[in-house]
Scaffold this motif. Structure first.
Motif, PDB file in Angstrom:
ATOM      1  N   GLN A  88      -1.289  -1.055 -50.849  1.00  0.00           N
ATOM      2  CA  GLN A  88      -1.109  -1.515 -52.516  1.00  0.00           C
ATOM      3  C   GLN A  88      -0.933  -0.082 -53.040  1.00  0.00           C
ATOM      4  OE1 GLN A  88      -4.015  -1.820 -50.653  1.00  0.00           O
ATOM      5  NE2 GLN A  88      -5.757  -1.060 -51.699  1.00  0.00           N
ATOM      6  N   LYS A  89      -0.990  -0.407 -54.538  1.00  0.00           N
ATOM      7  CA  LYS A  89      -0.699   1.019 -55.349  1.00  0.00           C
ATOM      8  C   LYS A  89      -1.821   1.305 -55.944  1.00  0.00           C
ATOM      9  CE  LYS A  89       4.330   0.534 -56.110  1.00  0.00           C
ATOM     10  NZ  LYS A  89       5.366   0.541 -57.223  1.00  0.00           N
ATOM     11  N   THR A  90      -2.935   0.485 -56.002  1.00  0.00           N
ATOM     12  CA  THR A  90      -3.947   0.758 -56.945  1.00  0.00           C
ATOM     13  C   THR A  90      -5.357   1.362 -56.137  1.00  0.00           C
ATOM     14  OG1 THR A  90      -4.475  -1.622 -56.862  1.00  0.00           O
ATOM     15  CG2 THR A  90      -3.435  -0.783 -58.831  1.00  0.00           C
ATOM     16  N   GLY A  91      -6.311   1.802 -56.802  1.00  0.00           N
ATOM     17  CA  GLY A  91      -7.670   1.902 -56.002  1.00  0.00           C
ATOM     18  C   GLY A  91      -7.553   3.314 -55.405  1.00  0.00           C
ATOM     19  N   PHE A  92      -6.340   4.220 -55.618  1.00  0.00           N
ATOM     20  CA  PHE A  92      -6.635   5.460 -55.106  1.00  0.00           C
ATOM     21  C   PHE A  92      -7.282   6.453 -55.846  1.00  0.00           C
ATOM     22  CE2 PHE A  92      -2.809   3.592 -53.035  1.00  0.00           C
ATOM     23  CZ  PHE A  92      -2.916   3.841 -51.785  1.00  0.00           C
ATOM     24  N   GLY A  93      -7.704   6.448 -57.021  1.00  0.00           N
ATOM     25  CA  GLY A  93      -8.263   7.119 -57.953  1.00  0.00           C
ATOM     26  C   GLY A  93      -9.627   7.699 -57.327  1.00  0.00           C
ATOM     27  N   GLN A  94     -10.387   6.684 -56.677  1.00  0.00           N
ATOM     28  CA  GLN A  94     -11.747   7.203 -56.076  1.00  0.00           C
ATOM     29  C   GLN A  94     -11.539   8.378 -55.089  1.00  0.00           C
ATOM     30  OE1 GLN A  94     -13.288   4.019 -53.946  1.00  0.00           O
ATOM     31  NE2 GLN A  94     -11.491   2.828 -54.314  1.00  0.00           N
ATOM     32  N   TYR A  95     -10.263   8.248 -54.328  1.00  0.00           N
ATOM     33  CA  TYR A  95      -9.981   9.502 -53.321  1.00  0.00           C
ATOM     34  C   TYR A  95      -9.293  10.639 -53.823  1.00  0.00           C
ATOM     35  CZ  TYR A  95     -10.651   4.747 -50.869  1.00  0.00           C
ATOM     36  OH  TYR A  95     -11.282   3.757 -50.714  1.00  0.00           O
ATOM     37  N   LEU A  96      -9.047  10.639 -55.346  1.00  0.00           N
ATOM     38  CA  LEU A  96      -8.011  11.949 -55.743  1.00  0.00           C
ATOM     39  C   LEU A  96      -8.900  13.337 -55.459  1.00  0.00           C
ATOM     40  CD1 LEU A  96      -5.853  12.681 -57.649  1.00  0.00           C
ATOM     41  CD2 LEU A  96      -7.586  12.577 -59.505  1.00  0.00           C
ATOM     42  N   PHE A  97      -8.182  14.076 -54.975  1.00  0.00           N
ATOM     43  CA  PHE A  97      -8.783  15.366 -54.741  1.00  0.00           C
ATOM     44  C   PHE A  97     -10.031  15.278 -53.709  1.00  0.00           C
ATOM     45  CE2 PHE A  97      -6.635  16.504 -58.579  1.00  0.00           C
ATOM     46  CZ  PHE A  97      -5.516  17.511 -58.169  1.00  0.00           C
ATOM     47  N   TYR A  98     -10.088  14.380 -52.782  1.00  0.00           N
ATOM     48  CA  TYR A  98     -11.351  13.942 -52.040  1.00  0.00           C
ATOM     49  C   TYR A  98     -11.972  15.171 -51.413  1.00  0.00           C
ATOM     50  CZ  TYR A  98     -14.445  11.076 -49.367  1.00  0.00           C
ATOM     51  OH  TYR A  98     -15.509  10.500 -48.808  1.00  0.00           O
ATOM     52  N   ASP A  99     -11.227  16.008 -50.681  1.00  0.00           N
ATOM     53  CA  ASP A  99     -12.014  17.129 -50.027  1.00  0.00           C
ATOM     54  C   ASP A  99     -12.604  18.256 -50.899  1.00  0.00           C
ATOM     55  OD1 ASP A  99     -11.555  15.892 -47.554  1.00  0.00           O
ATOM     56  OD2 ASP A  99      -9.912  17.084 -47.181  1.00  0.00           O
ATOM     57  N   TRP A 100     -12.181  18.343 -52.019  1.00  0.00           N
ATOM     58  CA  TRP A 100     -12.502  19.160 -53.083  1.00  0.00           C
ATOM     59  C   TRP A 100     -13.569  18.860 -53.886  1.00  0.00           C
ATOM     60  CZ3 TRP A 100      -6.996  21.535 -55.224  1.00  0.00           C
ATOM     61  CH2 TRP A 100      -6.537  22.307 -54.219  1.00  0.00           C
ATOM     62  N   ARG A 101     -13.503  17.259 -53.995  1.00  0.00           N
ATOM     63  CA  ARG A 101     -14.455  16.609 -54.818  1.00  0.00           C
ATOM     64  C   ARG A 101     -15.537  16.462 -54.510  1.00  0.00           C
ATOM     65  NH1 ARG A 101     -11.786  11.561 -57.294  1.00  0.00           N
ATOM     66  NH2 ARG A 101     -13.553  10.627 -58.327  1.00  0.00           N
ATOM     67  N   TYR A 102     -15.920  15.876 -53.367  1.00  0.00           N
ATOM     68  CA  TYR A 102     -16.936  15.711 -52.477  1.00  0.00           C
ATOM     69  C   TYR A 102     -17.478  16.667 -51.462  1.00  0.00           C
ATOM     70  CZ  TYR A 102     -15.521  11.560 -54.669  1.00  0.00           C
ATOM     71  OH  TYR A 102     -15.372  10.269 -55.964  1.00  0.00           O
ATOM     72  N   GLU A 103     -18.678  16.671 -51.430  1.00  0.00           N
ATOM     73  CA  GLU A 103     -19.486  17.068 -49.997  1.00  0.00           C
ATOM     74  C   GLU A 103     -19.229  16.291 -48.867  1.00  0.00           C
ATOM     75  OE1 GLU A 103     -20.571  20.102 -50.352  1.00  0.00           O
ATOM     76  OE2 GLU A 103     -21.484  20.335 -52.287  1.00  0.00           O
ATOM     77  N   LYS A 104     -19.605  16.852 -47.860  1.00  0.00           N
ATOM     78  CA  LYS A 104     -19.419  15.994 -46.453  1.00  0.00           C
ATOM     79  C   LYS A 104     -20.068  14.655 -46.516  1.00  0.00           C
ATOM     80  CE  LYS A 104     -17.787  19.425 -43.280  1.00  0.00           C
ATOM     81  NZ  LYS A 104     -17.972  20.685 -44.014  1.00  0.00           N
TER      82      LYS A 104
END
Lengths: 471, 196
Positions: free
Chosen positions: B34-50
């Motif tokens: 689908q096209k929605t729900g991607f915001g939580q993963y935006l810049f994932y590797d820069w945004r979150y620790e492991k």
């Protein structure tokens, strides 16, 4: 008025010219894969629209497919769902699909030419940035986003701003063509013009060093046009192009008439003025190795990992980016490239997974063993490539040396299937992007040619393949 | 598509060159259909620790940018993969406009197709915006950015302006030219050098 090859193809596909540089172009071939199409088909369903030209639309699954035993069910349920969705969409909308069990399955940019779907002088689009590959046949081929996939499915047309023309001349001859490959030519170009060098432009590769390349080598060059910022890159078709395609399954019945027309028309007129031009001399090119996190961060194999300020040449932002890249890659400035040890080797991807890539790599590998420190794999670009390689006994050469011999797909180029690097693992890869996390979160990618990757697998570190006896 | 007229928002400064779409939305999140729900993963590797906790040193995690609708970034934003998931993730996260000196071609298109205004400004203007990341207003109709009393105009292709202002369905617009498309097809059908 004189015209470039690109302008001739553009002009012959204009359905409507808005008069402000933007035109509606007709699309001759639309290639579809599982990752960038589901939302497009959904859009068609919601608006109750059909696919306008199912006869010009072809689909395969390549990004997600596992490359180990295909008789087992897929472990990754989200991948399985995406693959099933493509099957259902192709069935519902009447599109020909080369599915996971098809003898024609493979990376979309490998099977297009192989099946004769790709033709000179045509416009080709696909929801994948490496669609530029097909430009090797003198086609105007470029990647599009999912909204445009839906647009092309519904209308068989695409709106485009006319790109600028950009001539890339590669003069002269390579000194050692088994050691200095098409991959080294294109990495050298990107290194010089930068990853945004071709933004807003279409490349035309010209010159003696381009003409003497085989079709598969030209595909490697055009494939990475996007890494130089250009959506499309073309090579004028010649006898090699016409011979390559003759007799392939989807080539039209009027092939001889087409060849006659192409020979006459598909070339840049003499004395034409390109908007931009860049020249490289083939005899100055050495085998290339990327050290950073974008494809322009590349040096000669005889070179050293640069200091950030040396790479940045005065740009504060580029210096910051280079420092961050070195940190990510776990490299110290001043380290000799040949002192970099590797954990993994990947030979595959739409850049370098064709028969010639495997044949060349096998020359390096034959009779030798993969270093005990390295895990190495070969992922042929298509089932056709795999079968041809097996007929030549290349699979035995690789397996005897300790390489894994896999099924066809995109695999570790982008790691959407189980083939990924672990954090911190360092890989010599024949793919096209060394972005952070591209081959797996925390994975470290060095872009190289197939012969460079093969030699690195044997020695456990990079070596200058010009020092090997490859003749 | 939601029409775009004016927005007023604090600016999120992402001070990096050559941000590629692999960073905007890493591959493991491209499997959704689908096209929605991607915001939580935006810049994932820069945004979150492991372990999944937000990284304190990443700008999107700073609370003052929580409701930002405008992303400020540097040269060649959106290079690499054609994945439109990058535009979907930015939109889903809340960005309606991105300001930079240049964008990669495919990404630039993908933005407008999803109602995101991608604005190209000069190096000098960009630098000024980075130096003062307070609230700014973007007026698409007038093609101006107002920042702390300073007004900067920007260029935009007229068709993208129209599509954004009116929130148009791109395919419906093209289908108005169905006769022209059919005419092209008929000409091809009768050609000795037919390929389509």
């Amino acid at each position: 008025m004189t015209k470039t090859l690109f302008e001739k193809i553009w002009d012959s596909h204009v359905v409507l010219d808005e008069g402000n540089g933007r035109s509606l172009l007709y699309v001759d071939r639309h290639l579809v894969h599982e990752v960038t199409s589901p939302q497009a088909f959904d859009g068609l369903r919601i608006a109750k629209r059909k696919v306008r030209r199912t006869d010009l639309t072809f689909a395969t699954m390549d990004h997600n497919v596992p490359t180990n035993n295909r008789s087992l069910p897929l472990v990754d349920q989200t991948s399985a769902m995406q693959i099933k969705t493509l099957e259902r969409n192709c069935k519902d909308f009447g599109i020909e699909l080369f599915d996971i069990d098809s003898p024609d399955q493979g990376i979309v940019h490998v099977i297009g030419p192989e099946l004769g779907i790709t033709l000179p002088g045509t416009t080709i689009v696909c929801g994948d940035s490496h669609t530029s590959t097909h430009g090797a046949f003198g086609a105007l081929a470029f990647g599009i986003g999912t909204s445009d996939v839906e647009h092309v499915l519904a209308t068989q047309c695409i709106w485009l701003e006319k790109p600028k023309t950009f001539e890339i001349r590669v003069e002269g001859k390579r000194k050692n063509p088994h050691a200095v490959t098409a991959k080294d030519i294109i990495l050298s170009i990107i290194r010089k013009i930068g990853t945004a060098g071709g933004t807003g432009a279409a490349f035309e590769y010209r010159g003696e060093a381009i003409s003497e390349l085989s079709m598969e080598q030209r595909m490697t060059i055009c494939n990475m046009s996007i890494e130089g910022g250009a959506r499309a890159g073309l090579v004028a078709p010649d006898k090699k192009t016409f011979d390559y395609l003759r007799g392939r399954r989807y080539v039209p019945k009027n092939y001889d008439a087409l060849v006659e027309y192409w020979q006459e028309n598909l070339k840049t007129d003499s004395n034409v003025q390109f908007d931009k031009s860049f020249t490289l001399h083939a005899d100055t090119i050495a085998p290339q190795v990327s050290w950073g996190t974008n494809p322009a961060m590349t040096v000669d194999v005889t070179g050293k990992v640069p200091f950030p300020e040396e790479y940045a040449q005065g740009s504060i932002e580029e210096e910051k980016a280079a420092s961050k890249a070195l940190q990510y890659m776990g490299l110290k400035p001043g380290t000799s490239i040949t002192d970099i040890d590797l954990d993994r080797v990947f030979i595959g991807s739409c850049t370098n997974s064709r028969l010639e890539d495997l044949t060349e790599a096998a020359r390096v590998v034959k009779g030798k063993k993969v270093s005990s420190k390295v895990r190495a794999m070969i992922v042929p670009g298509s089932q056709h490539v795999k079968r041809q390689a097996e007929e030549l006994g290349l699979d035995r050469v690789f397996k005897d040396a300790g390489f894994e011999w896999r099924e066809s797909g995109c695999s570790m180029c982008l790691g959407m299937n189980p083939d990924i690097l672990s954090a911190g693992e360092r890989c010599a890869s024949t793919s096209n992007r060394n972005f952070e996390g591209r081959q797996g979160s925390g994975g470290r990618t060095h872009l190289v040619s197939p012969v460079m990757a093969a030699a690195a697998a044997i020695r456990g570190h990079f070596v200058d393949v010009r020092d090997l006896d490859l003749n | 598509m939601e029409p775009f007229t004016k927005i007023k928002s604090i600016v999120t400064p992402l001070d990096k060159v050559n941000v590629d779409t692999d960073q905007i939305i890493p591959k493991q999140f491209l499997k959704l259909i689908q096209k929605t729900g991607f915001g939580q993963y935006l810049f994932y590797d820069w945004r979150y620790e492991k372990d999944g906790t937000p990284r304190k040193d990443f700008v999107l995690n700073e609370s003052r940018y929580k409701d930002s609708k405008i992303l400020l970034t540097r040269n060649n934003f959106g290079c690499g993969s054609s994945r439109e998931h990058a535009a979907w993730a930015l939109l889903d996260f809340g960005f309606r406009a991105i300001i930079s000196t240049s964008f990669a071609d495919i990404f630039y298109n993908n933005c407008f197709k999803n109602g995101i205004l991608a604005i190209k400004v000069s190096e000098e203007t960009l630098q000024k915006l980075f130096e003062n990341t307070s609230e700014i207003e973007i007026d698409l109709e007038k093609q101006i950015i107002s920042n702390d009393g300073t007004i900067t105009s920007f260029e935009i292709e007229p068709h993208w302006k129209k599509i954004l202002l009116e929130g148009l369905d791109d395919i419906a617009v093209t289908l108005q030219y169905n006769d022209e498309i059919s005419k092209y097809e008929n000409k091809q059908r009768n050609s000795k050098i037919r390929v389509s």
